[in-house]
Design an enzyme around this catalytic site. Sequence first.
Site, PDB file in Angstrom:
ATOM      1  N   LYS A  23     -16.396  -9.392 -28.589  1.00  0.00           N
ATOM      2  CA  LYS A  23     -16.731  -8.583 -29.755  1.00  0.00           C
ATOM      3  C   LYS A  23     -16.124  -7.435 -30.398  1.00  0.00           C
ATOM      4  CE  LYS A  23     -21.373  -9.603 -31.623  1.00  0.00           C
ATOM      5  NZ  LYS A  23     -21.948 -10.135 -31.653  1.00  0.00           N
ATOM      6  N   VAL A  60     -32.942 -19.366 -39.754  1.00  0.00           N
ATOM      7  CA  VAL A  60     -33.774 -19.801 -38.600  1.00  0.00           C
ATOM      8  C   VAL A  60     -34.691 -20.811 -38.732  1.00  0.00           C
ATOM      9  CG1 VAL A  60     -33.081 -20.976 -36.147  1.00  0.00           C
ATOM     10  CG2 VAL A  60     -31.278 -18.616 -37.943  1.00  0.00           C
TER      11      VAL A  60
HETATM   12  P1  NAD Z   1     -33.124 -13.700 -40.863  1.00  0.00           P
HETATM   13  O1  NAD Z   1     -32.804 -12.447 -41.570  1.00  0.00           O
HETATM   14  O2  NAD Z   1     -32.617 -14.847 -41.976  1.00  0.00           O
HETATM   15  O3  NAD Z   1     -34.686 -13.941 -40.758  1.00  0.00           O
HETATM   16  C1  NAD Z   1     -35.383 -13.268 -39.953  1.00  0.00           C
HETATM   17  C2  NAD Z   1     -36.454 -12.717 -40.578  1.00  0.00           C
HETATM   18  O4  NAD Z   1     -37.934 -12.174 -39.781  1.00  0.00           O
HETATM   19  C3  NAD Z   1     -36.920 -12.492 -42.157  1.00  0.00           C
HETATM   20  O5  NAD Z   1     -37.632 -14.123 -43.011  1.00  0.00           O
HETATM   21  C4  NAD Z   1     -37.613 -11.299 -41.839  1.00  0.00           C
HETATM   22  O6  NAD Z   1     -38.435 -10.906 -42.842  1.00  0.00           O
HETATM   23  C5  NAD Z   1     -38.881 -11.700 -40.825  1.00  0.00           C
HETATM   24  N1  NAD Z   1     -38.759 -10.662 -40.199  1.00  0.00           N
HETATM   25  C6  NAD Z   1     -38.874  -9.597 -39.664  1.00  0.00           C
HETATM   26  N2  NAD Z   1     -39.558  -8.751 -39.045  1.00  0.00           N
HETATM   27  C7  NAD Z   1     -40.095  -9.195 -38.849  1.00  0.00           C
HETATM   28  C8  NAD Z   1     -41.623  -9.016 -38.073  1.00  0.00           C
HETATM   29  N3  NAD Z   1     -41.770  -8.219 -37.071  1.00  0.00           N
HETATM   30  N4  NAD Z   1     -43.155 -10.030 -37.850  1.00  0.00           N
HETATM   31  C9  NAD Z   1     -42.616 -11.108 -38.332  1.00  0.00           C
HETATM   32  N5  NAD Z   1     -41.340 -11.630 -39.603  1.00  0.00           N
HETATM   33  C10 NAD Z   1     -40.477 -10.796 -38.989  1.00  0.00           C
HETATM   34  O7  NAD Z   1     -32.340 -14.369 -39.113  1.00  0.00           O
HETATM   35  P2  NAD Z   1     -32.264 -15.669 -38.806  1.00  0.00           P
HETATM   36  O8  NAD Z   1     -30.615 -15.806 -39.320  1.00  0.00           O
HETATM   37  O9  NAD Z   1     -33.427 -16.064 -39.110  1.00  0.00           O
HETATM   38  O10 NAD Z   1     -32.177 -14.592 -36.946  1.00  0.00           O
HETATM   39  C11 NAD Z   1     -33.336 -14.797 -36.546  1.00  0.00           C
HETATM   40  C12 NAD Z   1     -32.709 -14.698 -35.406  1.00  0.00           C
HETATM   41  O11 NAD Z   1     -31.976 -15.512 -34.564  1.00  0.00           O
HETATM   42  C13 NAD Z   1     -32.217 -13.199 -35.409  1.00  0.00           C
HETATM   43  O12 NAD Z   1     -32.632 -12.445 -33.546  1.00  0.00           O
HETATM   44  C14 NAD Z   1     -31.358 -13.988 -34.913  1.00  0.00           C
HETATM   45  O13 NAD Z   1     -30.186 -12.781 -34.260  1.00  0.00           O
HETATM   46  C15 NAD Z   1     -31.497 -14.820 -34.302  1.00  0.00           C
HETATM   47  N6  NAD Z   1     -30.186 -16.074 -34.195  1.00  0.00           N
HETATM   48  C16 NAD Z   1     -29.572 -15.958 -35.712  1.00  0.00           C
HETATM   49  C17 NAD Z   1     -28.629 -17.500 -35.194  1.00  0.00           C
HETATM   50  C18 NAD Z   1     -28.276 -18.029 -36.802  1.00  0.00           C
HETATM   51  O14 NAD Z   1     -27.157 -18.655 -36.590  1.00  0.00           O
HETATM   52  N7  NAD Z   1     -28.741 -16.853 -37.628  1.00  0.00           N
HETATM   53  C19 NAD Z   1     -27.866 -17.914 -33.719  1.00  0.00           C
HETATM   54  C20 NAD Z   1     -28.674 -16.968 -32.982  1.00  0.00           C
HETATM   55  C21 NAD Z   1     -30.083 -16.212 -32.773  1.00  0.00           C
END
Ligand code: NAD
Length: 351
Positions: free
Chosen positions: A79, A183
């Site tokens: 990282k 996601v």
């Molecule tokens: P993103 O930022 O696109 O989506 C997160 C969503 O959560 C947003 O729509 C936001 O408005 C919402 N949110 C924030 N606070 C909230 C709350 N208190 N209650 C309800 N909704 C809330 O992120 P993402 O890329 O979709 O990733 C989501 C999670 O998955 C993160 O924790 C990320 O680290 C993890 N993750 C993502 C990936 C990937 O491929 N993008 C891979 C592994 C892990």
Amino acid sequence: MKQEEIKVDGYEQVVKCVDGKSGLRAIIAIHDTTLGPALGGMRMWPYTKEEDALTDVLRLSRGMTYKSAVADCGLGGGKSVIIGDSRKDKTPELFMAMGEFVESLDGRYITAEDVGTSVEDMTHVYKKTKHVTGLSREVGSSGDPSPFTAHGIFLGIKVSCKEKYGSDDVEGKVIAVQGLGHVGWYICQFLAEAGAGLVVTDISAGLVGKSVKEFKADAVDADVIYDVECDVFCPCALGAIINDDTINRFKCGIIAGAANNQLHDIDMHGKMLRDRDILYAPDYVINSGGLINVSMELEPSGYNEEKSRAKISNIPKALEECYRIAKEEGISTAAAADHLAEARIAAGKKS
Ligand code: NAD
């Protein structure tokens, strides 16, 4: 440019990177390369103390070793963190300087975008090193990982239903989805198509409204999602949502979702879920689809989506392995995932 080695027990290499010209201050940590080069994102965060940046990069790089080991994608864990405010401190020069530091590690560390950095930032890093993944599809890279992460999670939900309810059919199951971002949205698509009933929440009213229309989902307020009676709770927003305040509120049989670091205290809350008879799909196992997809960029023949999908379809097997170990050893599924990772790294060291 100044590079300084920091000796940390249990880590192969930790390097402090300073470049006066661009103002870069960063740390790169290579935790373990037993199973392959150390892949892990480049985070940009306004750490107030260098110590905090070091703690974060050590924790995150170790996590990547475990995630890569269970995903069986021929990678180790690393990282990097840039100390700075991603809203005002970004310049092409800063990322090019970071690219030079990555290049100096000779491919032992491979970077990607992460919190606070973007695909565009990576294009500047790429000017100085080829050891970058997650660029756009146009340059032969794998593009947005989210649909692949979501696919793995859908398969993971199905196998968890099989484990808990005896069938992997999600038709008629109620799934509570927290977070409708990159996601979460794709997961809702998979689930709705398979006939699951969705209860959703997000802090974005626009996304909630759209999901109600598109998936015929029921919407609840952000804080109410923990109290929803459902078959599967699917966290796709924030980390540490399984904590002292929420753990007794869950009315689900399974927790399986995308968010990283879902357990506030891995040991304690992992055990508490087990005691409550809630099946927990270890986060770094179920959400590894994006990592697996990125790892396919490093194949000698280049990125191939079909091969990537085939590899992602092994995520259910890894989860079943965690569930088996947890039962046999009488431990939480989160601890079982760590045992599985450690066994794979130990086997890699022997061979
Ligand atoms: P993103 O930022 O696109 O989506 C997160 C969503 O959560 C947003 O729509 C936001 O408005 C919402 N949110 C924030 N606070 C909230 C709350 N208190 N209650 C309800 N909704 C809330 O992120 P993402 O890329 O979709 O990733 C989501 C999670 O998955 C993160 O924790 C990320 O680290 C993890 N993750 C993502 C990936 C990937 O491929 N993008 C891979 C592994 C892990």
